[in-house]
Design an enzyme around this catalytic site. Structure first.
Site, PDB file in Angstrom:
ATOM      1  N   ARG A   1      -2.102  -0.198  -7.157  1.00 33.18           N
ATOM      2  CA  ARG A   1      -2.102   0.857  -8.170  1.00 33.18           C
ATOM      3  C   ARG A   1      -0.660   1.211  -8.544  1.00 33.18           C
ATOM      4  NH1 ARG A   1      -3.619   6.594  -5.190  1.00 33.18           N
ATOM      5  NH2 ARG A   1      -3.742   5.759  -3.090  1.00 33.18           N
TER       6      ARG A   1
ATOM      7  N   GLY B   1       0.842  -1.201   0.000  1.00 41.72           N
ATOM      8  CA  GLY B   1       0.000   0.000   0.000  1.00 41.72           C
ATOM      9  C   GLY B   1       0.873   1.245   0.000  1.00 41.72           C
TER      10      GLY B   1
ATOM     11  N   ASP C   1       2.182  -1.933  -4.362  1.00 40.43           N
ATOM     12  CA  ASP C   1       0.797  -1.450  -4.332  1.00 40.43           C
ATOM     13  C   ASP C   1       0.037  -2.102  -5.476  1.00 40.43           C
ATOM     14  OD1 ASP C   1      -1.609   0.419  -4.418  1.00 40.43           O
ATOM     15  OD2 ASP C   1      -0.420   1.416  -2.882  1.00 40.43           O
TER      16      ASP C   1
ATOM     17  N   TYR D   1     -15.531  -0.271   8.811  1.00 44.28           N
ATOM     18  CA  TYR D   1     -14.086   0.008   8.949  1.00 44.28           C
ATOM     19  C   TYR D   1     -13.654  -0.218  10.399  1.00 44.28           C
ATOM     20  CZ  TYR D   1      -9.872   3.052   8.918  1.00 44.28           C
ATOM     21  OH  TYR D   1      -8.606   3.577   9.031  1.00 44.28           O
TER      22      TYR D   1
ATOM     23  N   ASP E   1      -0.953  -7.478  -5.384  1.00 42.21           N
ATOM     24  CA  ASP E   1      -2.275  -7.516  -4.746  1.00 42.21           C
ATOM     25  C   ASP E   1      -2.126  -8.325  -3.464  1.00 42.21           C
ATOM     26  OD1 ASP E   1      -4.843  -7.828  -3.905  1.00 42.21           O
ATOM     27  OD2 ASP E   1      -5.606  -8.653  -5.791  1.00 42.21           O
TER      28      ASP E   1
ATOM     29  N   LYS F   1     -11.129  -3.064  11.866  1.00 40.25           N
ATOM     30  CA  LYS F   1      -9.902  -2.705  12.594  1.00 40.25           C
ATOM     31  C   LYS F   1      -9.885  -3.369  13.972  1.00 40.25           C
ATOM     32  CE  LYS F   1      -7.669  -0.032   9.695  1.00 40.25           C
ATOM     33  NZ  LYS F   1      -6.420  -0.488   9.107  1.00 40.25           N
TER      34      LYS F   1
ATOM     35  N   GLN G   1      -1.733   7.467   1.121  1.00 35.42           N
ATOM     36  CA  GLN G   1      -1.429   8.703   1.859  1.00 35.42           C
ATOM     37  C   GLN G   1      -0.267   8.505   2.835  1.00 35.42           C
ATOM     38  OE1 GLN G   1      -4.339  10.188   4.677  1.00 35.42           O
ATOM     39  NE2 GLN G   1      -3.423  12.219   4.732  1.00 35.42           N
TER      40      GLN G   1
END
Ligand code: NAD
Ligand code: AKB
Length: 315
Positions: A38, A10, A36, A144, A54, A148, A14
């Protein structure tokens, strides 16, 4: 002794971009493999190895770990709070299965360490709203937050049962200028800076007085690295550590921005994200992190605002 070799999963997100760059400064560019789903973020290009990966494909992940001689994994792939509510099944699947894949491989390959972030989103409307403690009533109402909280117990389980040295922080909302946020409820606190500079106005999707725990990215990166470098004997919490810096509302950050951009105006149109924000505490007690491994934040709201505007103006 085998040299540390780190896989960041990842890495184009951000946190991933800044964490990868920080890890490369410490361990050396070639020792930190960014990955990542992407494409590689522009800021990472040319700074070290990148693989397209992935995390849900456990076999390919395992192959990469063996092929690259990985000794540590930082798992950052996730679907955040706001996007998660649009597709709860997918958010649950990605957020929990990615962690199980990494923990299984860490156990099989006897990796030195794993990092996986949790969030203040584990807390729900029945948790204390002010100075929310490390251990308290935890009844999350977002998918979410549920994912978590479940993940935290998987970390604890793999540590106790299999000795996997997995460490975790419950990050607050993170503010940064290098890589855009990926679909959270606290994203307004990043958007507001870009809009203030471009439009001199911003419409907040949270109401004026919605105060939430927040942190500047340099503090979050430093916290992550300090936790990972701490002696294992000092890591008493094997679910996830509360982590805090400051709390503010949209009205308060707007007032701070106005000191730099006098013509800036904010309006409020709360949407579905308001209910998510209302379910979270307004402030967090992170005394366990401060006591166990010496956590101390640096940036307050004036410091964050000045630094964000300075850097965004230079882009
Ligand atoms: P982000 O959405 O910006 O980045 C996540 C990255 O994971 C993206 O680049 C995405 O392409 C990648 N990804 C998604 N699915 C993948 C897959 N199947 N395989 C490989 N990569 C995949 O998120 P972020 O803000 O950088 O958050 C990173 C972690 O920190 C997450 O676990 C998040 O829950 C947690 N966290 C973030 C914040 C915050 O304010 N940013 C706060 C609390 C916790
Ligand atoms: C979000 O808003 O979803 C994230 C978080 C606090 O986990 N920024």
């Amino acid at each position: 002794m085998m040299k540390d070799k780190i896989l960041v999963i990842g890495a184009s997100g951000q946190i991933g971009v800044e964490l990868t760059l920080a890890l490369r400064r410490i361990y050396g560019n070639a020792q930190v493999v960014a990955s990542d789903l992407r494409e590689e973020n522009d800021l990472l290009k040319g700074t070290g190895p990148y693989v397209s990966l992935d995390v849900m494909n456990k076999e390919m992940l395992h192959v990469q770990v063996i092929r690259q001689n990985i000794t540590q994994i930082y798992l950052l792939a996730a679907i955040l709070s706001a996007t998660g509510e649009k597709n709860p099944g997918l958010a649950w699947h990605l957020n929990t299965q990615s962690l199980l894949n990494v923990l299984d491989i860490a156990r099989e390959e006897q990796l030195q360490k794993v990092y996986w972030p949790s969030s203040i989103a584990v807390f729900g409307p029945t948790s204390p709203r002010q100075n929310c403690p490390q251990q308290t009533i935890i009844e999350p109402v977002t998918v979410y937050g549920i994912s978590k909280y479940a993940g935290e117990f998987w970390c604890n389980y793999y540590n106790r049962r299999f000795g996997v040295d997995v460490r975790s922080l419950r990050y607050p909302g993170l503010i940064s200028y290098k890589s855009s946020p990926g679909g959270g409820t606290t994203d307004y606190a990043v958007e507001i800076f870009n809009e203030a500079l471009e439009e001199k106005k911003y419409t907040s999707f949270l109401s004026a007085g919605t105060s939430l725990p927040m942190m500047y990215m340099p503090d979050a990166i430093r916290a992550t690295i300090e936790l990972m470098e701490a002696s294992a004997a000092n890591i008493a919490v094997r679910t996830s550590y509360n982590l805090a810096a400051i709390s503010f509302s949209p009205a308060e950050i707007a007032a701070e921005i106005k000191k730099h951009i006098p013509g800036f105006a904010i309006t409020y149109e709360p949407d579905y994200r308001q209910a998510i924000a209302d379910s979270w505490p307004q402030s967090i007690d992170d005394s366990a992190a401060r006591k166990d491994w010496g956590w101390k934040h640096e940036y307050d709201l004036p410091g964050i605002t000045a630094d964000m505007l300075l850097n965004l103006r230079q882009e």
